[in-house]
Motif scaffolding. Structure first.
Motif, PDB file in Angstrom:
ATOM      1  N   ASN A  80       0.843  -1.151   0.114  1.00 49.63           N
ATOM      2  CA  ASN A  80       0.112  -0.163  -0.061  1.00 49.63           C
ATOM      3  C   ASN A  80       0.812   1.211  -0.056  1.00 49.63           C
ATOM      4  O   ASN A  80       0.138   2.363  -0.255  1.00 49.63           O
ATOM      5  CB  ASN A  80      -0.840   0.042   1.045  1.00 49.63           C
ATOM      6  N   ASP A  81       2.262   1.223   0.326  1.00 54.12           N
ATOM      7  CA  ASP A  81       3.032   2.255   0.350  1.00 54.12           C
ATOM      8  C   ASP A  81       4.285   1.990  -0.734  1.00 54.12           C
ATOM      9  O   ASP A  81       4.646   0.885  -0.920  1.00 54.12           O
ATOM     10  CB  ASP A  81       3.512   2.485   1.702  1.00 54.12           C
ATOM     11  N   PRO A  82       4.736   2.995  -1.274  1.00 54.28           N
ATOM     12  CA  PRO A  82       6.163   3.093  -2.057  1.00 54.28           C
ATOM     13  C   PRO A  82       7.021   2.378  -1.260  1.00 54.28           C
ATOM     14  O   PRO A  82       7.235   2.548  -0.094  1.00 54.28           O
ATOM     15  CB  PRO A  82       6.137   4.502  -2.387  1.00 54.28           C
ATOM     16  N   PRO A  83       7.916   1.590  -2.102  1.00 54.41           N
ATOM     17  CA  PRO A  83       7.724   1.386  -3.602  1.00 54.41           C
ATOM     18  C   PRO A  83       6.853   0.280  -3.813  1.00 54.41           C
ATOM     19  O   PRO A  83       6.810  -0.957  -2.958  1.00 54.41           O
ATOM     20  CB  PRO A  83       9.468   1.067  -3.783  1.00 54.41           C
ATOM     21  N   TYR A  84       5.858   0.391  -4.646  1.00 58.71           N
ATOM     22  CA  TYR A  84       4.884  -0.560  -4.694  1.00 58.71           C
ATOM     23  C   TYR A  84       5.508  -1.749  -5.640  1.00 58.71           C
ATOM     24  O   TYR A  84       6.196  -1.872  -6.367  1.00 58.71           O
ATOM     25  CB  TYR A  84       3.914   0.234  -5.656  1.00 58.71           C
ATOM     26  N   ARG A  85       4.956  -3.063  -4.991  1.00 55.30           N
ATOM     27  CA  ARG A  85       5.266  -4.187  -5.581  1.00 55.30           C
ATOM     28  C   ARG A  85       4.133  -5.057  -5.171  1.00 55.30           C
ATOM     29  O   ARG A  85       3.235  -4.911  -4.375  1.00 55.30           O
ATOM     30  CB  ARG A  85       6.432  -4.729  -4.872  1.00 55.30           C
ATOM     31  N   GLY A  86       4.056  -6.200  -5.963  1.00 56.22           N
ATOM     32  CA  GLY A  86       3.100  -7.196  -5.505  1.00 56.22           C
ATOM     33  C   GLY A  86       2.862  -8.399  -6.511  1.00 56.22           C
ATOM     34  O   GLY A  86       3.801  -8.530  -7.490  1.00 56.22           O
ATOM     35  N   VAL A  87       1.883  -9.175  -6.350  1.00 59.74           N
ATOM     36  CA  VAL A  87       1.627 -10.511  -6.975  1.00 59.74           C
ATOM     37  C   VAL A  87       0.031 -10.041  -7.529  1.00 59.74           C
ATOM     38  O   VAL A  87      -0.699  -9.810  -6.507  1.00 59.74           O
ATOM     39  CB  VAL A  87       1.890 -11.714  -6.402  1.00 59.74           C
ATOM     40  N   ARG A  88      -0.329 -10.393  -8.824  1.00 57.51           N
ATOM     41  CA  ARG A  88      -1.664 -10.549  -8.895  1.00 57.51           C
ATOM     42  C   ARG A  88      -1.969 -11.929 -10.001  1.00 57.51           C
ATOM     43  O   ARG A  88      -0.899 -12.542 -10.483  1.00 57.51           O
ATOM     44  CB  ARG A  88      -2.110  -9.436 -10.053  1.00 57.51           C
ATOM     45  N   ASP A 144       7.479  -4.925  -9.577  1.00 62.30           N
ATOM     46  CA  ASP A 144       8.298  -4.587  -8.344  1.00 62.30           C
ATOM     47  C   ASP A 144       8.699  -2.951  -8.828  1.00 62.30           C
ATOM     48  O   ASP A 144      10.047  -3.168  -9.680  1.00 62.30           O
ATOM     49  CB  ASP A 144       9.120  -5.181  -7.921  1.00 62.30           C
ATOM     50  N   TYR A 145       8.418  -1.948  -8.292  1.00 60.86           N
ATOM     51  CA  TYR A 145       8.475  -0.565  -8.996  1.00 60.86           C
ATOM     52  C   TYR A 145       9.806  -0.045  -7.889  1.00 60.86           C
ATOM     53  O   TYR A 145      10.082   1.001  -8.062  1.00 60.86           O
ATOM     54  CB  TYR A 145       7.424   0.226  -9.053  1.00 60.86           C
ATOM     55  N   ALA A 146      10.302  -0.737  -7.037  1.00 60.75           N
ATOM     56  CA  ALA A 146      11.499  -0.221  -6.158  1.00 60.75           C
ATOM     57  C   ALA A 146      12.340   0.301  -7.027  1.00 60.75           C
ATOM     58  O   ALA A 146      12.924   1.551  -6.449  1.00 60.75           O
ATOM     59  CB  ALA A 146      12.023  -1.534  -5.288  1.00 60.75           C
ATOM     60  N   SER A 147      12.887  -0.144  -7.778  1.00 60.30           N
ATOM     61  CA  SER A 147      14.207   0.611  -8.530  1.00 60.30           C
ATOM     62  C   SER A 147      13.883   1.637  -9.422  1.00 60.30           C
ATOM     63  O   SER A 147      14.488   2.962  -9.208  1.00 60.30           O
ATOM     64  CB  SER A 147      14.978  -0.402  -9.413  1.00 60.30           C
ATOM     65  N   ARG A 148      12.596   1.643  -9.733  1.00 56.89           N
ATOM     66  CA  ARG A 148      12.229   2.903 -10.543  1.00 56.89           C
ATOM     67  C   ARG A 148      11.802   4.051  -9.555  1.00 56.89           C
ATOM     68  O   ARG A 148      12.147   5.190  -9.830  1.00 56.89           O
ATOM     69  CB  ARG A 148      10.910   2.515 -11.558  1.00 56.89           C
ATOM     70  N   MET A 149      11.223   3.868  -8.535  1.00 61.43           N
ATOM     71  CA  MET A 149      10.760   4.697  -7.419  1.00 61.43           C
ATOM     72  C   MET A 149      11.883   5.221  -6.727  1.00 61.43           C
ATOM     73  O   MET A 149      11.807   6.448  -6.352  1.00 61.43           O
ATOM     74  CB  MET A 149       9.819   4.154  -6.531  1.00 61.43           C
ATOM     75  N   GLN A 150      12.870   4.517  -6.425  1.00 67.21           N
ATOM     76  CA  GLN A 150      14.127   5.036  -5.792  1.00 67.21           C
ATOM     77  C   GLN A 150      15.057   5.848  -6.611  1.00 67.21           C
ATOM     78  O   GLN A 150      15.293   6.921  -6.237  1.00 67.21           O
ATOM     79  CB  GLN A 150      14.830   3.688  -5.194  1.00 67.21           C
ATOM     80  N   SER A 151      15.036   5.567  -7.789  1.00 70.24           N
ATOM     81  CA  SER A 151      15.894   6.613  -8.706  1.00 70.24           C
ATOM     82  C   SER A 151      15.098   7.803  -8.852  1.00 70.24           C
ATOM     83  O   SER A 151      15.950   9.099  -9.432  1.00 70.24           O
ATOM     84  CB  SER A 151      16.162   5.858  -9.922  1.00 70.24           C
ATOM     85  N   SER A 152      13.931   8.086  -8.817  1.00 73.85           N
ATOM     86  CA  SER A 152      13.215   9.487  -8.972  1.00 73.85           C
ATOM     87  C   SER A 152      13.299  10.415  -7.838  1.00 73.85           C
ATOM     88  O   SER A 152      13.057  11.479  -7.772  1.00 73.85           O
ATOM     89  CB  SER A 152      11.594   9.063  -9.351  1.00 73.85           C
ATOM     90  N   LYS A 153      13.974   9.799  -6.608  1.00 74.84           N
ATOM     91  CA  LYS A 153      14.316  10.662  -5.480  1.00 74.84           C
ATOM     92  C   LYS A 153      15.101  11.696  -5.664  1.00 74.84           C
ATOM     93  O   LYS A 153      16.152  11.396  -6.268  1.00 74.84           O
ATOM     94  CB  LYS A 153      14.309   9.947  -4.301  1.00 74.84           C
TER      95      LYS A 153
END
Length: 153
Positions: A80-88, A144-153
């Motif tokens: 529910n909080d960044p960085p967004y990741r999951g399974v559908r 998993d958007y961790a790398s994309r979201m961390q690089s935008s900081k």
């Protein structure tokens, strides 16, 4: 059951780890008896060996009636909080009685950790009939958007 390989960036092992360790409720989508869309959140557990999700609910819950009419489902477990990741994914659901509330007891431990709360006492009440919803995925997808979201900081 054969291992179900997910699409997306995660391996099956990473997917199993996420689904086993994450205690965010599963979002379940199904169809009503009138064939309308329905979505709800449920506590879940992931059985690695059986490649299935298990949820618990009251035997008289609307979703039980809906799943008995249409057993195809879609689901998501995501942060529910960044960085967004999951399974559908998607799959089929079956309903089984759980007179001893075995799955519910495990889920209470997983999500609440305490069986002495008012909610726990209500859920485990002898007057409440419980069922297990077994979801057998036919498709899993991870993101998993961790790398994309961390690089935008």
């Amino acid at each position: 059951m054969a291992s179900l390989e997910p699409s997306g960036p995660w391996s099956r092992e990473r997917t199993d780890e996420f689904l086993t360790q994450t205690t965010i409720p599963l979002r379940l989508s199904c169809r009503t008896s009138a064939d309308d869309l329905w979505m709800l959140s449920l506590w879940y557990e992931w059985d690695i060996e059986e490649s299935e999700l298990r949820c618990a609910t009251s035997a008289d819950a609307d979703v039980v009636r809906f799943l008995r009419t249409h057993d195809d489902v879609a689901f998501e477990v995501s942060t529910n909080d960044p960085p967004y990741r999951g399974v559908r994914g998607r799959g089929t659901a079956t309903i089984e009685p759980d007179a001893e509330k075995t799955v519910l007891r495990r889920l209470i431990g997983r999500y609440l950790g305490d069986d002495e709360t008012p909610l726990t006492k209500r859920l485990l009440s002898p007057e409440r009939d419980e069922v297990t919803i077994r979801i057998r995925p036919t498709k899993l997808h991870t993101w998993d958007y961790a790398s994309r979201m961390q690089s935008s900081k």
